[in-house]
Design a protein around this motif. Sequence first.
Motif, mmCIF file in Angstrom:
data_model
loop_
_atom_site.group_PDB
_atom_site.id
_atom_site.type_symbol
_atom_site.label_atom_id
_atom_site.label_comp_id
_atom_site.label_asym_id
_atom_site.label_seq_id
_atom_site.Cartn_x
_atom_site.Cartn_y
_atom_site.Cartn_z
ATOM 1 N N TYR A 39 0.812 -1.226 0.000
ATOM 2 C CA TYR A 39 0.000 0.000 0.000
ATOM 3 C C TYR A 39 0.845 1.276 0.000
ATOM 4 O O TYR A 39 1.865 1.357 0.687
ATOM 5 C CB TYR A 39 -0.905 0.026 1.242
ATOM 6 C CG TYR A 39 -1.968 -1.045 1.181
ATOM 7 C CD1 TYR A 39 -3.225 -0.779 0.639
ATOM 8 C CD2 TYR A 39 -1.703 -2.332 1.644
ATOM 9 C CE1 TYR A 39 -4.200 -1.774 0.565
ATOM 10 C CE2 TYR A 39 -2.669 -3.334 1.570
ATOM 11 C CZ TYR A 39 -3.903 -3.044 1.030
ATOM 12 O OH TYR A 39 -4.851 -4.023 0.937
ATOM 13 N N TYR A 40 0.355 2.254 -0.745
ATOM 14 C CA TYR A 40 0.842 3.624 -0.624
ATOM 15 C C TYR A 40 -0.074 4.361 0.354
ATOM 16 O O TYR A 40 -1.240 3.981 0.546
ATOM 17 C CB TYR A 40 0.745 4.353 -1.967
ATOM 18 C CG TYR A 40 1.838 4.007 -2.951
ATOM 19 C CD1 TYR A 40 3.113 4.530 -2.803
ATOM 20 C CD2 TYR A 40 1.591 3.176 -4.040
ATOM 21 C CE1 TYR A 40 4.121 4.232 -3.705
ATOM 22 C CE2 TYR A 40 2.596 2.861 -4.952
ATOM 23 C CZ TYR A 40 3.861 3.399 -4.774
ATOM 24 O OH TYR A 40 4.856 3.101 -5.657
ATOM 25 N N THR A 41 0.444 5.440 0.938
ATOM 26 C CA THR A 41 -0.409 6.341 1.715
ATOM 27 C C THR A 41 -0.406 7.695 1.030
ATOM 28 O O THR A 41 0.662 8.205 0.656
ATOM 29 C CB THR A 41 0.115 6.483 3.161
ATOM 30 O OG1 THR A 41 0.185 5.181 3.731
ATOM 31 C CG2 THR A 41 -0.815 7.352 4.002
ATOM 32 N N ARG A 46 -5.075 8.378 2.942
ATOM 33 C CA ARG A 46 -5.742 7.171 2.431
ATOM 34 C C ARG A 46 -4.719 6.099 2.090
ATOM 35 O O ARG A 46 -3.631 6.401 1.613
ATOM 36 C CB ARG A 46 -6.559 7.497 1.178
ATOM 37 C CG ARG A 46 -7.767 8.361 1.439
ATOM 38 C CD ARG A 46 -8.616 8.509 0.191
ATOM 39 N NE ARG A 46 -7.955 9.258 -0.862
ATOM 40 C CZ ARG A 46 -7.758 8.802 -2.103
ATOM 41 N NH1 ARG A 46 -8.134 7.589 -2.443
ATOM 42 N NH2 ARG A 46 -7.171 9.560 -3.008
ATOM 43 N N LYS A 47 -5.063 4.825 2.301
ATOM 44 C CA LYS A 47 -4.202 3.704 1.895
ATOM 45 C C LYS A 47 -4.627 3.264 0.499
ATOM 46 O O LYS A 47 -5.784 2.909 0.278
ATOM 47 C CB LYS A 47 -4.369 2.527 2.854
ATOM 48 C CG LYS A 47 -3.952 2.834 4.276
ATOM 49 C CD LYS A 47 -2.542 2.300 4.549
ATOM 50 C CE LYS A 47 -2.069 2.594 5.939
ATOM 51 N NZ LYS A 47 -1.242 3.804 6.076
ATOM 52 N N VAL A 48 -3.679 3.302 -0.433
ATOM 53 C CA VAL A 48 -3.987 2.966 -1.830
ATOM 54 C C VAL A 48 -3.267 1.674 -2.207
ATOM 55 O O VAL A 48 -2.037 1.576 -2.078
ATOM 56 C CB VAL A 48 -3.529 4.123 -2.760
ATOM 57 C CG1 VAL A 48 -3.689 3.751 -4.214
ATOM 58 C CG2 VAL A 48 -4.312 5.398 -2.439
ATOM 59 N N LEU A 49 -4.028 0.689 -2.647
ATOM 60 C CA LEU A 49 -3.453 -0.605 -3.028
ATOM 61 C C LEU A 49 -2.622 -0.441 -4.301
ATOM 62 O O LEU A 49 -3.107 0.094 -5.309
ATOM 63 C CB LEU A 49 -4.581 -1.626 -3.254
ATOM 64 C CG LEU A 49 -4.162 -3.032 -3.679
ATOM 65 C CD1 LEU A 49 -3.299 -3.710 -2.618
ATOM 66 C CD2 LEU A 49 -5.397 -3.888 -3.974
ATOM 67 N N LEU A 406 -4.252 1.885 -7.180
ATOM 68 C CA LEU A 406 -3.365 2.422 -8.217
ATOM 69 C C LEU A 406 -3.312 1.449 -9.385
ATOM 70 O O LEU A 406 -2.929 0.286 -9.222
ATOM 71 C CB LEU A 406 -1.940 2.624 -7.661
ATOM 72 C CG LEU A 406 -0.946 3.201 -8.676
ATOM 73 C CD1 LEU A 406 -1.296 4.633 -9.070
ATOM 74 C CD2 LEU A 406 0.491 3.135 -8.136
ATOM 75 N N ILE A 407 -3.740 1.930 -10.563
ATOM 76 C CA ILE A 407 -3.607 1.147 -11.790
ATOM 77 C C ILE A 407 -2.767 1.974 -12.756
ATOM 78 O O ILE A 407 -2.435 3.129 -12.466
ATOM 79 C CB ILE A 407 -4.982 0.792 -12.420
ATOM 80 C CG1 ILE A 407 -5.756 2.075 -12.804
ATOM 81 C CG2 ILE A 407 -5.791 -0.076 -11.485
ATOM 82 C CD1 ILE A 407 -7.042 1.829 -13.579
ATOM 83 N N ARG A 408 -2.429 1.380 -13.907
ATOM 84 C CA ARG A 408 -1.689 2.153 -14.907
ATOM 85 C C ARG A 408 -2.419 1.995 -16.223
ATOM 86 O O ARG A 408 -2.977 0.934 -16.512
ATOM 87 C CB ARG A 408 -0.265 1.606 -14.998
ATOM 88 C CG ARG A 408 0.557 2.340 -15.985
ATOM 89 C CD ARG A 408 2.021 2.389 -15.680
ATOM 90 N NE ARG A 408 2.689 3.007 -16.814
ATOM 91 C CZ ARG A 408 2.629 4.290 -17.117
ATOM 92 N NH1 ARG A 408 1.963 5.127 -16.363
ATOM 93 N NH2 ARG A 408 3.239 4.765 -18.188
ATOM 94 N N THR A 409 -2.437 3.063 -16.999
ATOM 95 C CA THR A 409 -3.090 2.943 -18.295
ATOM 96 C C THR A 409 -2.129 3.372 -19.393
ATOM 97 O O THR A 409 -1.258 4.226 -19.198
ATOM 98 C CB THR A 409 -4.372 3.798 -18.383
ATOM 99 O OG1 THR A 409 -4.009 5.174 -18.307
ATOM 100 C CG2 THR A 409 -5.343 3.458 -17.284
ATOM 101 N N THR A 410 -2.305 2.724 -20.542
ATOM 102 C CA THR A 410 -1.511 3.066 -21.708
ATOM 103 C C THR A 410 -2.469 3.001 -22.884
ATOM 104 O O THR A 410 -3.103 1.968 -23.090
ATOM 105 C CB THR A 410 -0.296 2.113 -21.853
ATOM 106 O OG1 THR A 410 0.205 2.198 -23.178
ATOM 107 C CG2 THR A 410 -0.624 0.689 -21.538
ATOM 108 N N LYS A 424 -3.917 -13.669 -2.062
ATOM 109 C CA LYS A 424 -5.209 -13.868 -2.732
ATOM 110 C C LYS A 424 -6.231 -12.821 -2.268
ATOM 111 O O LYS A 424 -7.020 -12.312 -3.062
ATOM 112 C CB LYS A 424 -5.741 -15.272 -2.439
ATOM 113 C CG LYS A 424 -4.999 -16.354 -3.208
ATOM 114 C CD LYS A 424 -5.635 -17.718 -3.027
ATOM 115 C CE LYS A 424 -4.888 -18.727 -3.887
ATOM 116 N NZ LYS A 424 -5.309 -20.099 -3.643
ATOM 117 N N GLY A 425 -6.177 -12.491 -0.975
ATOM 118 C CA GLY A 425 -7.104 -11.483 -0.442
ATOM 119 C C GLY A 425 -6.910 -10.143 -1.125
ATOM 120 O O GLY A 425 -7.884 -9.441 -1.449
ATOM 121 N N GLU A 426 -5.645 -9.791 -1.353
ATOM 122 C CA GLU A 426 -5.363 -8.491 -2.007
ATOM 123 C C GLU A 426 -5.730 -8.534 -3.493
ATOM 124 O O GLU A 426 -6.139 -7.525 -4.061
ATOM 125 C CB GLU A 426 -3.892 -8.119 -1.789
ATOM 126 C CG GLU A 426 -3.626 -7.684 -0.344
ATOM 127 C CD GLU A 426 -2.206 -7.933 0.132
ATOM 128 O OE1 GLU A 426 -1.869 -7.424 1.215
ATOM 129 O OE2 GLU A 426 -1.445 -8.662 -0.541
#
Length: 442
Positions: A39-41, A46-49, A406-410, A424-426
């Motif tokens: 996680y990022y904060t 906020r905690k961001v996966l 957090l996702i990435r797009t291209t 698996k939970g994450e």
Amino acid sequence: MASDRKSVPNDLSAFWMPFTANRQFKKAPRMFVSADGMYYTTADGRKVLDGTAGLWCCNAGHNRPRITEAVQKQVTELDYAPAFQMGHPKAFELANALRDMAPEPFEHVFFTNSGSESVETALKIAIAYHRARGEGSRTRLIGRERGYHGVNFGGISVGGIVNNRRHFGTLLTGVDHLPHTHLPEKNAFTRGQPEHGAELADELEDIVALHGADTIAAVIVEPMAGSTGVLLPPKGYLERLREITKRHGILLIFDEVITGFGRLGSSFAAEHFNVMPDMITCAKGLTNGVIPMGAVLTTDAIHDAFMQGPEHMIELFHGYTYSGNPVASAAGLATLETYREEGLFENAASLAPYWEDAVHSLKGLPHVIDIRNMGLIGAIELEPIEGAPTKRAFQAFLDAYEKDLLIRTTGDIIALSPPLMISKGEIDELFGKLSEVLKNLE
Ligand SMILES: Cc1ncc(COP(=O)(O)O)c(C=O)c1O
């Protein structure tokens, strides 16, 4: 110094951000202030996966104690040593560790500071190698459409991204390109390697027929193209490329800046596909992204071709001030040890089927026109908005961030590549959030 210029701490204007919509960002900044594990904060707590391992680089996750301690210790012990005509133990140790981790033919390591520099280094080694063997006419470089090989002139020349030609001119001469391997009409929603397209490697024969094998130094491809949208090698494609290059005396370079260090469940994609190129470029996961560093791995045959002539002469006229930097080397050693000790490549391999099911569970959601996966990589391709390409995926990125993911797009493709420590939970959390994003996307 311009002493009358006053900056305030939250002034965002000076930093010209890389590969970023600067004006959009600065109107509504997205700031990470710390990170731990998966996680990022954010600045607002906020905690961001982390669905992307930073930029495909934090393969061991964040704030890993072994790496942090190694960096802290090294910086007090030996912060820097000249990289030319002088050495320090850690760079040699890391080269050995990398050789031990890599598949068998790779015996030598040249250090750089990034993926882009690894690519430039490999291309230069390829040309100089042929020259050292008396085949100086082999200077041509062959890349592939939709290839991404970093941002320097060699890399953008062999790369296959139209924007680089639009913005930066004619680039290197003496470069040609294979066709890309993305065949959505035949391979959409394939799980793992697609069935169709191996014959696209045969296009190399046409390029050889056009230019003459004796003018071609090397072919460079990503074994799996990541940055232009996760384009997978069709079954048999890499094998054919290897066979044709070998037959014509052309070097094959795998750009493994993304696929190296466990992303597909093995050390390198070369091992995963059991296809051995002549050189491997890597970076990112080499130091878990903590300190910039890259490397080129070569075989004995390539390295030894340079080891001739008077011994006081420099054999390869190339290098960087920070090649094998001590702090980066310490980070690299601790990173490789973390991968080994925690079995992270094995974790990626064993989670890959669960991950695959999770990625493909998004089939049928609005605008989803293709889904692709391999190892701990997933791509969801969205139908572009007419007249506004990339806008839909960018909106998905912004919405995901609002949902703490957090996702990435291209282009209009969402690319996922979480740290290899994911559970698996994450994975469930990631796809739960992403499906909410997609369901509500215009
Ligand atoms: C295959 C490949 N090559 C090269 C690079 C460039 O690496 P860097 O940004 O470290 O220069 C990247 C970056 O994503 C990459 O994916």
